[in-house]
Design a protein around this motif. Structure first.
Motif, PDB file in Angstrom:
ATOM      1  N   ALA A  43      -7.802   6.583  -3.503  1.00 19.40           N
ATOM      2  CA  ALA A  43      -7.488   7.356  -2.298  1.00 19.40           C
ATOM      3  C   ALA A  43      -6.318   8.306  -2.544  1.00 19.40           C
ATOM      4  CB  ALA A  43      -7.172   6.421  -1.131  1.00 19.40           C
ATOM      5  N   ARG A  62     -10.547  -4.443   7.566  1.00 19.64           N
ATOM      6  CA  ARG A  62     -11.446  -5.070   6.591  1.00 19.64           C
ATOM      7  C   ARG A  62     -10.904  -6.385   6.028  1.00 19.64           C
ATOM      8  NH1 ARG A  62     -15.732  -2.671   8.395  1.00 19.64           N
ATOM      9  NH2 ARG A  62     -15.676  -0.404   8.164  1.00 19.64           N
ATOM     10  N   THR A 120     -10.648  -9.115  -3.797  1.00 25.89           N
ATOM     11  CA  THR A 120      -9.964  -8.387  -2.726  1.00 25.89           C
ATOM     12  C   THR A 120      -8.705  -7.711  -3.251  1.00 25.89           C
ATOM     13  OG1 THR A 120     -10.808  -9.935  -1.070  1.00 25.89           O
ATOM     14  CG2 THR A 120      -8.923  -8.577  -0.433  1.00 25.89           C
ATOM     15  N   LEU A 173      -7.616   0.550   7.339  1.00 29.65           N
ATOM     16  CA  LEU A 173      -8.643  -0.113   6.534  1.00 29.65           C
ATOM     17  C   LEU A 173      -8.225  -1.544   6.206  1.00 29.65           C
ATOM     18  CD1 LEU A 173      -9.795   2.589   3.954  1.00 29.65           C
ATOM     19  CD2 LEU A 173     -11.186   1.509   5.719  1.00 29.65           C
ATOM     20  N   LEU A 209      -5.076   4.164   5.324  1.00 24.73           N
ATOM     21  CA  LEU A 209      -5.324   2.995   4.487  1.00 24.73           C
ATOM     22  C   LEU A 209      -4.887   1.706   5.184  1.00 24.73           C
ATOM     23  CD1 LEU A 209      -4.359   4.224   0.898  1.00 24.73           C
ATOM     24  CD2 LEU A 209      -6.559   4.308   2.062  1.00 24.73           C
ATOM     25  N   ALA A 234      -9.715  -4.767  -5.210  1.00 26.83           N
ATOM     26  CA  ALA A 234     -10.222  -3.731  -4.303  1.00 26.83           C
ATOM     27  C   ALA A 234      -9.073  -2.990  -3.621  1.00 26.83           C
ATOM     28  CB  ALA A 234     -11.142  -4.355  -3.260  1.00 26.83           C
ATOM     29  N   LEU A 235      -8.032  -3.709  -3.231  1.00 26.68           N
ATOM     30  CA  LEU A 235      -6.890  -3.072  -2.575  1.00 26.68           C
ATOM     31  C   LEU A 235      -6.158  -2.133  -3.535  1.00 26.68           C
ATOM     32  CD1 LEU A 235      -5.433  -6.027  -0.468  1.00 26.68           C
ATOM     33  CD2 LEU A 235      -6.473  -3.933   0.413  1.00 26.68           C
ATOM     34  N   ILE A 285       0.843  -1.194   0.000  1.00 28.63           N
ATOM     35  CA  ILE A 285       0.000   0.000   0.000  1.00 28.63           C
ATOM     36  C   ILE A 285       0.879   1.245   0.000  1.00 28.63           C
ATOM     37  CG2 ILE A 285      -1.537   1.405   1.440  1.00 28.63           C
ATOM     38  CD1 ILE A 285      -2.979  -1.182   2.216  1.00 28.63           C
ATOM     39  N   GLY A 336      -7.435  -0.753  -6.226  1.00 24.75           N
ATOM     40  CA  GLY A 336      -8.342   0.360  -6.493  1.00 24.75           C
ATOM     41  C   GLY A 336      -8.404   1.342  -5.348  1.00 24.75           C
ATOM     42  N   MET A 337      -8.397   0.835  -4.111  1.00 18.47           N
ATOM     43  CA  MET A 337      -8.413   1.699  -2.935  1.00 18.47           C
ATOM     44  C   MET A 337      -7.213   2.639  -2.927  1.00 18.47           C
ATOM     45  SD  MET A 337      -8.184   0.586   1.110  1.00 18.47           S
ATOM     46  CE  MET A 337      -6.467   0.015   0.989  1.00 18.47           C
ATOM     47  N   VAL A 338      -6.054   2.089  -3.206  1.00 19.43           N
ATOM     48  CA  VAL A 338      -4.836   2.901  -3.200  1.00 19.43           C
ATOM     49  C   VAL A 338      -4.878   3.947  -4.308  1.00 19.43           C
ATOM     50  CG1 VAL A 338      -2.330   2.867  -3.487  1.00 19.43           C
ATOM     51  CG2 VAL A 338      -3.445   1.101  -2.121  1.00 19.43           C
TER      52      VAL A 338
END
Length: 209
Positions: free
Chosen positions: A178, A205, A167, A201, A198, A170-171, A102, A173-175
């Motif tokens: 964000a 999660r 997952t 999270l 992050l 999603a990780l 991340i 995409g989250m980075v």
């Protein structure tokens, strides 16, 4: 023989340097004004090379952009893999590796914001000549995260119920999202601050802590 090899290495190094300049010029211009509005002349001028140099390295503007996607996502993939490898070398857990990845993603995006904006925008467009290439390079980056998630499940660090492909996506995409939000709307925040948020999270999660 050695002289010939040295000359070949020198030519290869020069070509890589030229391509890097063209990638940087193209990504900046296309992020500023869009693909269609950006001309080869402008890319050459921004890179400080002759127009013929662009066509010597790439057959067309489309090929340049396609290779730019490969190059940029390749750098991101390498940075994620390096973070995972370094965590393993020091005996860290797989969840710690995910956390390090991340941060590596945030560092990459902070260094290459124009490319990241372009990459995210292109993910949602359709009927592009480079769509298949984009899907391939995206999967390369996501696959690095999938591997670490799979190993975490095998080590009983994470639940077997985790949907690994989703997952991982999603990780990543989250980075991406964000980090773009951070740069556009919260630039006063430090990378440590964003990483910490992050990370919480991730642990809440994914690892369930």
């Amino acid at each position: 023989m050695d002289d010939a090899m040295d000359a070949k290495d020198s030519t290869s190094t020069r070509r890589r340097a030229t391509r890097a300049k063209l990638y940087e010029a193209a990504v900046t211009l296309i992020a500023e004004q869009g693909f269609s509005a950006t001309t080869v002349d402008e890319i050459a001028e921004r890179a400080g090379v002759a127009k013929g140099t662009v066509y010597y390295n790439f057959k067309s503007k489309t090929e340049l952009f396609e290779e730019l996607l490969r190059y940029g996502v390749g750098l991101l993939t390498a940075s994620l893999q390096s973070a995972a490898d370094e965590t393993a070398e020091r005996g860290g857990t797989k969840v710690e590796a995910l956390d390090a990845m991340i941060r590596a993603g945030l560092v990459f995006i902070d260094r290459y914001p124009a490319f990241t904006q372009l990459y995210v925008a292109e993910l949602w467009r359709t009927n592009r000549a480079w769509q298949s290439t984009l899907l391939v390079v995206r999967q390369q980056a996501v696959a690095v995260v999938e591997t670490v998630l799979r190993e975490a499940v095998e080590n009983s660090e994470l639940s077997e119920e985790i949907d690994i492909p989703l997952t991982a996506a999603a990780l990543v995409g989250m980075v991406l999202v964000a980090a773009l939000d951070w740069q556009a709307f919260q630039p006063e925040r430090s990378i440590d601050d964003v990483h910490s948020a992050l990370s919480r999270l991730l642990h809440g999660r994914v690892s369930g802590r």
